[in-house]
Design a protein around this motif. Structure first.
Motif, PDB file in Angstrom:
ATOM      1  N   GLY A  31      -7.998 -33.375  30.175  1.00  0.00           N
ATOM      2  CA  GLY A  31      -8.441 -31.982  30.246  1.00  0.00           C
ATOM      3  C   GLY A  31      -9.930 -31.877  30.017  1.00  0.00           C
ATOM      4  O   GLY A  31     -10.610 -32.847  29.651  1.00  0.00           O
ATOM      5  N   PRO A  32     -10.437 -30.706  30.181  1.00  0.00           N
ATOM      6  CA  PRO A  32     -11.881 -30.498  29.990  1.00  0.00           C
ATOM      7  C   PRO A  32     -12.220 -30.424  28.500  1.00  0.00           C
ATOM      8  O   PRO A  32     -12.419 -29.348  27.940  1.00  0.00           O
ATOM      9  N   LYS A  33     -12.236 -31.594  27.831  1.00  0.00           N
ATOM     10  CA  LYS A  33     -12.514 -31.617  26.388  1.00  0.00           C
ATOM     11  C   LYS A  33     -13.973 -31.247  26.154  1.00  0.00           C
ATOM     12  O   LYS A  33     -14.888 -31.918  26.608  1.00  0.00           O
ATOM     13  N   THR A  34     -14.154 -30.182  25.458  1.00  0.00           N
ATOM     14  CA  THR A  34     -15.510 -29.734  25.154  1.00  0.00           C
ATOM     15  C   THR A  34     -15.919 -30.115  23.747  1.00  0.00           C
ATOM     16  O   THR A  34     -17.049 -29.869  23.356  1.00  0.00           O
ATOM     17  N   ALA A  36     -14.772 -33.047  20.280  1.00  0.00           N
ATOM     18  CA  ALA A  36     -13.992 -34.215  19.881  1.00  0.00           C
ATOM     19  C   ALA A  36     -12.712 -33.774  19.178  1.00  0.00           C
ATOM     20  O   ALA A  36     -12.681 -32.763  18.476  1.00  0.00           O
ATOM     21  N   ALA A  37     -11.631 -34.547  19.394  1.00  0.00           N
ATOM     22  CA  ALA A  37     -10.362 -34.252  18.731  1.00  0.00           C
ATOM     23  C   ALA A  37     -10.510 -34.466  17.228  1.00  0.00           C
ATOM     24  O   ALA A  37     -11.237 -35.369  16.784  1.00  0.00           O
ATOM     25  N   LEU A  42      -6.755 -40.737  11.906  1.00  0.00           N
ATOM     26  CA  LEU A  42      -5.334 -40.872  12.250  1.00  0.00           C
ATOM     27  C   LEU A  42      -5.128 -41.485  13.628  1.00  0.00           C
ATOM     28  O   LEU A  42      -3.982 -41.732  14.020  1.00  0.00           O
ATOM     29  N   GLN A  43      -6.228 -41.718  14.361  1.00  0.00           N
ATOM     30  CA  GLN A  43      -6.122 -42.222  15.730  1.00  0.00           C
ATOM     31  C   GLN A  43      -6.567 -43.675  15.782  1.00  0.00           C
ATOM     32  O   GLN A  43      -7.681 -44.007  15.402  1.00  0.00           O
ATOM     33  N   PRO A 120      -7.912 -28.746  24.729  1.00  0.00           N
ATOM     34  CA  PRO A 120      -7.891 -27.493  23.970  1.00  0.00           C
ATOM     35  C   PRO A 120      -7.156 -26.407  24.754  1.00  0.00           C
ATOM     36  O   PRO A 120      -7.293 -26.301  25.971  1.00  0.00           O
ATOM     37  N   ALA A 121      -6.356 -25.613  24.071  1.00  0.00           N
ATOM     38  CA  ALA A 121      -5.622 -24.520  24.708  1.00  0.00           C
ATOM     39  C   ALA A 121      -6.305 -23.183  24.489  1.00  0.00           C
ATOM     40  O   ALA A 121      -6.223 -22.292  25.338  1.00  0.00           O
TER      41      ALA A 121
END
Length: 578
Positions: A31-34, A36-37, A42-43, A120-121
């Motif tokens: 998706g268009p990640k604008t 950072a998660a 945890l990743q 992001p939603a």
């Protein structure tokens, strides 16, 4: 351009297209990640080929808080685990102390350390309620390493959609203190739908079936105690070697299958719900209807108290169903549980209900010599001539002797009733005019004679010295090298072993009456007062018509009747399963 070059180039283009299409179907498109998660700690990606890899965040997590609907639980790790099969022992420490459910903790840690952030939603705070990631609707999870906060987030609604014509499920997640709501490509209902009470350990007793050595069941109708040897080496007898220790009122023999079922039930007994403010007048635990005492091979003892029955409405699919529950408590402990009635019915038994339900049980010295089957006006009879089974009625009946032998083995312990019939009136059970009979001719052999006691150097039955140190018939030295007396009387010839006495014959007549319930029949052994309820599938091992004794042989892969054919050499499968 060379035609072969064009063909190779076309093949490469198609192959690349197939690879790209397969890749797009395995995971959602980026998706268009604008931004950072959140929670990079945890990743982590599992290294390829490392079977012993453990996520680096797993051993750090030693405390967590779970908040839902305004209620908060604090859990602490009391014993570390290996991070693969075991995630340690956990305890709820606030607002009360109780062992935590191991499976729930494992699931939360596994899902939290494998969050797949898609895109992001929303970045609007106004959407938090609709997406279920606010304090009112969301499940808030806070993970700690000691006092350091590792992660703090809300899990919200689940959404099902399609991507590239492939169904996809994602869950809304929001980091606490942020407005951005992320899509997590996974279903997390196993966490979000969990009631707060479900974070407690649901197990009533932490023990294994093979550890139980003694059971005592007490009720107003009497008390029974049974024991077993926990050191039994034979795996076939290990869990079924129960013997009756005492019973009041007395019963002639014990139904071992029922006791084995009780031991199994106790080993996996889990609660349906917890009762935190029990009242004696509601639970009935001050005057329990049943008490079940359990002793293990380590001399550990527990006593279960069973009280009154209540009803509770539970969700079954789309319907609300009333379920019968029983109050239960471990004696000496404050917690009260609600258990489904059908789960504890196995050990809510009186001594009379635990008596042996064998319709026919042959001993090792008994052999079937003849079987006669009556079903209404038809008869089938088989007899053993000392070498093999022969059909007597009707003469020349085709049957499988090996299958008959297997079915007759049921008479050595598996011809057992489902229950004792509450109705015993011959007219109502149909046993005054039975629709069928089994006439079983049994030969009981005499017990073997006791072995002669051969003492060292003692005279035998004829008064002669034994072989150790005695002269032989020719006056030669004996086995010990001593000279023999030439005047000694010759040793008598050894006597042949006596032939076994002919066995005693008796006929056991089993009467089959009306159907007690669907596919259950009233059954009685002639001359005995008990009336049994026997399942149809048990009766039909022996009580069947002549055309059922020689079923048609199945072709390889044909499956059972009503099944779809399988491949040659493999069984078929039931219709409707693909």
């Amino acid at each position: 351009m060379d035609k072969r070059v064009l063909i190779v180039a076309g093949i490469l283009v198609v192959a690349v297209g197939v690879v790209l299409l397969a890749k797009s179907r395995k995971e959602p498109p980026p998706g268009p990640k604008t931004e950072a998660a959140p929670f990079p700690e945890l990743q982590a990606e599992r290294p390829k080929g490392d079977a012993n890899w453990v996520h680096p965040a797993v051993p750090k997590i030693d405390r967590m808080e779970i908040t839902k609907g305004g209620a908060t639980l604090e859990l602490r790790r009391t014993k570390p685990g290996d991070g693969k099969r075991s995630f340690g022992d956990w305890e709820i420490v606030k607002p009360y102390k109780y062992p935590a459910d191991e499976n729930s903790v494992r699931m939360l840690i596994q899902r939290s350390t494998s969050l797949n952030f898609w895109e992001p939603a929303s970045k609007s705070r106004d959407d938090h309620g609709a997406m279920g990631v606010d304090d009112a609707l969301g499940l808030r999870v806070t993970l700690y390493e000691k006092d350091r906060k590792m992660a703090d987030f809300y899990l919200g609604r689940e959404v099902s959609t399609e991507v590239n014509e492939r169904p996809l499920t994602y869950t809304y997640l929001r980091a606490a203190g942020q407005n951005t709501v992320w899509k997590i490509s996974a279903s997390l209902k196993i966490l979000t739908d969990k009631e707060m009470s479900a974070w407690r350990d649901p197990k009533i007793l932490h023990l294994k079936r093979e550890e139980i050595t003694e059971l005592t069941i007490s009720s107003p109708a009497g008390t029974i105690t049974v024991t077993r040897d926990a050191e039994e080496k034979d795996p076939k007898k290990r869990n079924d070697n129960w013997v009756l220790k005492s019973s009041e009122p007395q019963i002639p023999a014990l139904e071992i299958s029922d006791v084995s079922r009780i031991a199994s039930t106790l080993s996996y007994l889990r609660t349906q719900d917890f009762v935190d403010a029990p009242k004696a007048e509601e639970t009935g635990l001050d005057k329990p209807l049943f008490q079940v005492g359990v002793t293990t091979k380590d001399k550990e003892s527990h006593t279960l108290l069973l009280g009154k029955t209540t009803e509770k409405s539970v969700k079954r699919g789309k319907q609300d169903v009333k379920e019968k529950l029983i109050y239960l408590q471990v004696k000496g402990k404050p917690q009260v549980f609600l258990i489904q009635e059908n789960r504890v019915s196995a050990f809510m038994k009186t001594p009379i209900e635990l008596r042996d339900r064998s319709v026919v049980r042959l001993s090792e010295r008994q052999k079937v010599k003849r079987l006669e089957v009556h079903i209404k006006d038809t008869q089938v009879a088989f007899a053993h001539d000392g070498k093999a089974w022969k059909a007597e009625k009707p003469e020349g009946l085709a049957f499988d002797p090996k299958a008959l032998e297997r079915d007759l083995q049921m008479l050595s312990g598996r011809f057992t009733a489902k229950e004792f019939a509450k109705e015993t009136d011959p007219a109502k059970t149909g046993l005054d005019k039975p629709q069928g009979r089994l006439l079983i001719t049994v030969e009981t052999s005499a017990p073997p004679p006791p072995a002669p006691a051969a003492a060292m150097g003692a005279p035998d039955a004829m008064g002669a010295p034994d072989a150790m140190g005695a002269p032989d018939a020719m006056g030669a030295p004996d086995a010990m090298g001593a000279p023999a007396d030439p005047m000694a009387a010759p040793r008598p010839e050894p006597r042949a072993a006596p032939k076994p006495a002919p066995g005693k014959l008796e006929v056991i007549e089993v009467l089959v009456g009306k159907e007690a319930e669907k596919r259950d029949y009233f059954v009685q052994v002639k001359g005995r007062p008990e009336v049994f309820v026997v399942p149809q599938y048990t009766l039909q091992r022996l009580w069947k018509e002549k055309d059922k004794w020689n079923p048609p042989k199945r072709a390889p892969g044909a499956g059972m009747p009503g099944q779809m054919p399988g491949r040659p050499g493999r069984p078929g499968r039931p219709p409707g399963r693909f």
